[in-house]
Design an enzyme around this catalytic site. Structure first.
Site, mmCIF file in Angstrom:
data_model
loop_
_atom_site.group_PDB
_atom_site.id
_atom_site.type_symbol
_atom_site.label_atom_id
_atom_site.label_comp_id
_atom_site.label_asym_id
_atom_site.label_seq_id
_atom_site.Cartn_x
_atom_site.Cartn_y
_atom_site.Cartn_z
ATOM 1 N N ASP A 18 55.695 -11.230 -56.951
ATOM 2 C CA ASP A 18 54.744 -12.091 -55.636
ATOM 3 C C ASP A 18 55.632 -12.416 -55.083
ATOM 4 O O ASP A 18 56.760 -13.412 -55.902
ATOM 5 C CB ASP A 18 53.454 -12.279 -55.446
ATOM 6 C CG ASP A 18 53.266 -13.412 -56.954
ATOM 7 O OD1 ASP A 18 54.252 -13.249 -57.999
ATOM 8 O OD2 ASP A 18 52.673 -13.069 -57.650
ATOM 9 N N GLU A 77 49.158 -14.776 -52.248
ATOM 10 C CA GLU A 77 47.461 -15.799 -52.231
ATOM 11 C C GLU A 77 47.094 -15.487 -51.277
ATOM 12 O O GLU A 77 46.220 -16.245 -50.634
ATOM 13 C CB GLU A 77 48.288 -16.798 -52.295
ATOM 14 C CG GLU A 77 49.186 -17.314 -52.863
ATOM 15 C CD GLU A 77 48.164 -17.968 -54.323
ATOM 16 O OE1 GLU A 77 47.493 -17.817 -54.073
ATOM 17 O OE2 GLU A 77 48.441 -17.943 -55.595
#
Lengths: 278, 41
Positions: A18, A77
């Protein structure tokens, strides 16, 4: 995203990191800390990215027999960048046989690798419950219908979902993090909204819990004589490690001397890598 | 998916903290570990 064809190319191996940040000022005092006010690669994303870049360098320097796909994924997120990347790019274009990822953890000492077969991270459902009815003067409650009373009652009643409805051996969490309603101390509010997060393992428990939350909210609304709107949507899938791939990884890890392997417990945090593993 | 232990220069600080600083000496061995694993598949 980087795709490196292998010398044999019989299968493709995926590695995902990520790359998004969080709205936080970095205050660690490190020379490589974020220079952007209000934004930092928290939640370990800086380590994840660095390892992925190192892996990219490694596979470029060491020819691989398998095809390699390294995915630098945005929006882990929120709002679920994995789904967008997988559905629109990876799945239609690349046939990845095995996908891997890591998450760093301060809970474990450096040199420890830990994982488990099955559920490693919980899935998440986001919950919003909004009690609404007739506002009015606080001195004339008989002329109103009070959503704050309903919200307070619901918040207590819904605790029985975890404590009385679900199997105590299943890991589940329900937390309401916000409650907002009213504008003046001497007025009955028009509405009161609660938002929360449901962290849960199995699909069966998730569906059951969603129905119980709805039932409890509607039951409380009926008892207090107010209206209620309930929204529950699945935010992230649980991370469920396949037995075949995970056992292979764990057996290989146990043969290493540079890292120590330990079996991991399930965690109630979440990771949208679960979408790929699903 | 697996966890990579990175400890922390200061104990008790979570991953979402603005003050979290991992032990970055784990990065190079981790890259080697993952690289060798993937090469071995």
């Amino acid at each position: 995203m980087v795709y490196i064809p292998g010398t044999e190319g019989k299968k493709a191996i995926g590695w995902r990191t990520d790359i998004d940040g969080l709205p936080t000022n970095e205050e660690a005092g490190l020379p490589f800390a974020s220079k952007h006010k209000g934004a930092m690669h928290a939640c370990g994303h800086d380590i994840h990215m660095t390892v992925a870049l190192g892996l990219l360098e490694y596979v470029l320097q060491n020819k691989q027999k398998n095809n390699i796909l390294i995915l630098f994924q945005p929006a882990e997120e929120g709002p679920g960048g994995e789904r967008e990347m997988y559905d629109n790019v990876i799945e239609p274009k690349y046939k990845v046989n095995e996908f891997y990822a890591l998450h760093d953890s301060p809970e474990w000492e450096p040199g420890i690798i830990t994982t488990k077969v099955g559920e490693l991270f919980a899935g998440i459902a986001a919950v919003k419950v909004d009690f609404i009815d007739t506002p009015g003067h606080g001195a004339m409650p008989h002329m109103t219908r009070d959503p704050l009373i309903a919200a307070a009652s619901f918040l207590l009643e819904v605790q029985t979902l975890i404590s009385r409805n679900l199997n105590p051996f299943d890991a589940e969490v329900l937390t309401f993090g916000t409650i907002n309603g009213g504008t003046a101390a001497n007025s009955v509010a028009k509405s009161c909204e609660l938002t929360g997060t449901l962290r849960i393992g199995s699909k069966e428990s998730l569906e059951f819990s969603k129905k119980r939350i709805l039932d409890i909210a509607q039951g409380v609304a009926k008892a207090i004589d107010v209206k209620v709107n309930v929204e529950i949507y699945d935010a992230y899938s649980p991370v469920i490690n396949s037995p075949e791939i995970t056992n292979k990884f764990m057996n290989w890890m146990k043969s290493r001397t540079d890292f120590k392997f330990q079996e991991a417990p399930i965690t109630m945090t979440s990771e949208d890598f679960g979408y790929i593993l699903k | 998916m697996f966890w990579l232990g990175v400890g922390g220069k200061e104990k008790g600080i979570s991953l979402h903290s603005s003050k979290f600083s991992p032990d970055e000496s784990v990065i190079v061995p981790a890259v080697k570990l993952v690289g060798e694993y993937i090469s071995n598949l």
